[in-house]
Design an enzyme around this catalytic site. Structure first.
Site, short mmCIF file in Angstrom:
data_model
loop_
_atom_site.label_atom_id
_atom_site.label_comp_id
_atom_site.label_asym_id
_atom_site.label_seq_id
_atom_site.Cartn_x
_atom_site.Cartn_y
_atom_site.Cartn_z
N SER A 237 0.80 -1.29 0.01
CA SER A 237 0.03 -0.04 -0.10
C SER A 237 0.98 1.33 0.08
CB SER A 237 -1.05 0.14 1.07
OG SER A 237 -2.13 -0.91 1.11
N LYS A 240 0.22 3.91 -2.81
CA LYS A 240 -0.97 5.01 -2.74
C LYS A 240 -0.03 6.17 -2.50
CE LYS A 240 -4.66 2.01 -0.92
NZ LYS A 240 -3.91 0.76 -0.64
N SER A 298 -6.20 3.27 4.28
CA SER A 298 -5.62 2.70 3.03
C SER A 298 -6.58 2.05 2.08
CB SER A 298 -4.59 1.60 3.53
OG SER A 298 -3.75 1.14 2.58
N LYS A 405 3.29 6.25 5.30
CA LYS A 405 2.37 5.19 4.71
C LYS A 405 2.77 3.84 4.96
CE LYS A 405 -1.78 3.92 2.60
NZ LYS A 405 -1.49 2.98 3.45
#
Length: 553
Positions: A237, A240, A298, A405
């Site tokens: 993720s 992103k 997320s 993140k």
């Protein structure tokens, strides 16, 4: 013993009747069959005929033969009882005289020519193409050279293909000295050459559990730490970060986005275990709301909606992601989707994630959104209510975290891109595929800031629950006594940030370790050519390297 066939007599023989002549002829054929029959076709007729030669050496010693010689008046045949050794032809009688040869007491192997014959016979059974190669020495030599060349070239080609698929394996690292907050060097021409500028500290660089790790000074761009920096790994993720960057660069935060049929079809392709913001077909959200759902929860669904809105379709957005990566010099990154679900060809590296983190988290909008712990979307006629909590758990307990993140596949492949600012000093840290993300990132940040005051997610979770703490058993295994193995078979103590190795470590372990000496409070120091000392809580251990004798002083 064999008998010689009866010879014709000179005296007149009475004429025999026809039945008698037939019986005599049949008897003669039976006798002759024993002496010179062709029941041994493996012996060539030429060799059998050579018995008529006057040269003794022309007769092979290992072959049993019977010779028939027809003369004008009579036919004489002399049988052989043993292998032929020599011969002599009488000039008067023209009869062949054969001498016997006794068998040797010891076994004699066949001659060399006899052993080679079966090999030639087997070669003739080969495929016609192989026979042609065997018969042409030039072709055989060329084929051999080609085969050897293939053995050398094919492994090299295979390694090149593997490197192309899994990233460069060669790494050039140049140490530029300590980092005092100023740029140390200009970027190198080789994108896979790293100039290290470690912080000014007497602490060693920490080992990590992660497969790859990276630490940069976000203000200067200096690389402080690099471990497997260019290895290609799924970035999950953290993908992103690029999705958010393109959304901010090409979109309007107040833009209204309706989940239409096209977006809904793409949402239906997501796996059942995807992390989701929770949007539904027919609802309308602002791009800002979707960015909060993207970075905090997320949400893979938010990523799809953003991608379809910015580029019109998923593939067009993925193409934009790869183009932007190339512009940023992320040569070890390739995207296949906007959310980070596992796909072949979807990967990045610790180095590239650090560079992307510096750009994306350096954007004020993304930095503000990703540094928000909670975000509440009120229910309206256009959409449902959403309470979003930031899944970046490092944000909830480590001092100075202002953005980041994480990514996780539910197993041991935990990925982090973290931004921390202290005393106007800004660091970006990356760990990829670790099963102890809090220890790895904490050690990197402690070392980068040269600050080793003990902070633990376990203590922070007791004071105020950290979201998703149950996934990590409430961090009960995070203890001051924990260590990490070092490359020299020593131990790195995460509590103080110092390592202990032999010969100090052997003496340390034999004398109750932490109970007697406490934690290391400094690095090992060589005071003389053979003397090493290291300071601990309760004294200093002094060792003579030559004798390996140690004592507490």
């Amino acid at each position: 013993m064999y008998r010689t066939p009866p010879q014709e007599e000179d005296s007149h023989q009475p004429e025999l009747s026809y039945p008698q002549r037939r019986r005599e002829a049949a008897a003669l054929r039976r006798r002759q069959k024993h002496f010179y029959s062709d029941e041994h076709p493996e012996v060539p007729k030429v060799r059998r005929a050579s018995l008529n030669s006057d040269t003794p050496s022309a007769i092979p010693a290992t072959t049993r033969k019977y010779v028939r010689r027809k003369q004008a008046e009579q036919e004489e045949v002399a049988p052989e009882t043993e292998p032929v050794e020599a011969q002599h032809v009488s000039p008067t009688t023209h009869k062949i005289m054969v001498a016997q040869r006794r068998r040797p007491a010891v076994y004699e192997p066949p001659s060399t020519s006899y052993r080679r014959a079966p090999l030639r016979k087997r070669r003739r059974r080969h495929h016609p193409l192989l026979q042609a190669v065997n018969g042409n020495r030039t072709v055989a030599v060329r084929a051999t050279i080609a085969f050897l060349a293939a053995l050398i070239i094919l492994p090299v080609a295979f390694n090149l293909i593997q490197n192309a698929a899994h990233g460069p394996q060669l790494l050039s690292i140049v140490t530029a000295g300590s980092n005092d907050g100023q740029p140390q060097t200009q970027p190198t021409a080789d994108p896979h050459q790293i100039v290290l500028a470690p912080p000014n500290s007497n602490h060693p660089a920490p080992p990590v559990f992660a497969t790859a790790a990276y630490l940069i000074d976000a203000d200067t761009g200096a690389t402080l730490y690099a471990y497997n920096p260019f290895m290609h790994l799924p970035m999950l993720s953290t993908t992103k970060l690029m999705t958010a960057l393109l959304a901010v660069e090409h979109g309007n935060l107040d833009q209204q986005i309706t989940i239409n049929d096209a977006i809904s079809r793409d949402l239906n392709t997501l796996s059942a275990d995807s992390s989701l913001m929770g949007i539904k077909k027919g609802e309308t959200y602002t791009l800002r709301d979707l960015l909060y759902g993207l970075m905090l929860a997320s949400g893979n669904d938010a990523a799809v909606a953003i991608a379809d809105t910015v580029s019109g379709n998923l593939q067009g957005f993925v193409n934009q992601m790869n183009q932007r990566a190339n512009q940023l010099g992320l040569y070890d990154t390739h995207y296949m989707n906007p959310h980070g679900l596992l796909m072949t060809g979807h990967y990045s590296s610790a180095h590239d994630l650090a560079m992307l983190g510096r750009v994306s988290l350096g954007n004020p909008i993304i930095r503000q959104i990703s540094g928000t712990k909670e975000y509440h979307i009120l229910k309206t006629a256009a959409h449902a209510e959403h309470d979003l909590f930031n899944g970046n758990q490092f944000l909830w307990w480590y001092p100075g975290v202002d953005a980041g993140k994480p990514g996780w596949d539910g197993d041991k492949n935990f990925v982090q891109v973290i931004s921390v600012t202290r005393n106007q000093h800004h660091l970006i840290g990356v760990t990829m595929h670790t099963n102890d993300w809090w220890t790895d990132m904490r050690d990197l940040m402690n070392w980068g800031f040269n600050s080793f005051n003990w902070v633990s997610p376990y203590n922070a979770d007791l004071a105020g629950p950290i979201p998703y703490d149950n996934l990590w058993d409430f961090f009960v295994r995070d203890k001051k006594e924990n260590t990490i193995p070092t490359a020299d078979h020593g131990r790195y103590y995460i509590y103080t940030g110092y390592s202990v190795s032999d010969p100090v470590l052997t003496y340390f372990d034999k004398n109750n370790g932490l109970k007697q000496f406490g934690f290391p409070q400094g690095p090992p120091e060589r005071t003389l050519n053979t003397i090493i000392t290291q300071k601990f809580d309760h004294g200093t251990i002094r060792c003579d390297v030559s004798t390996r004798q140690c004592q507490l002083v």
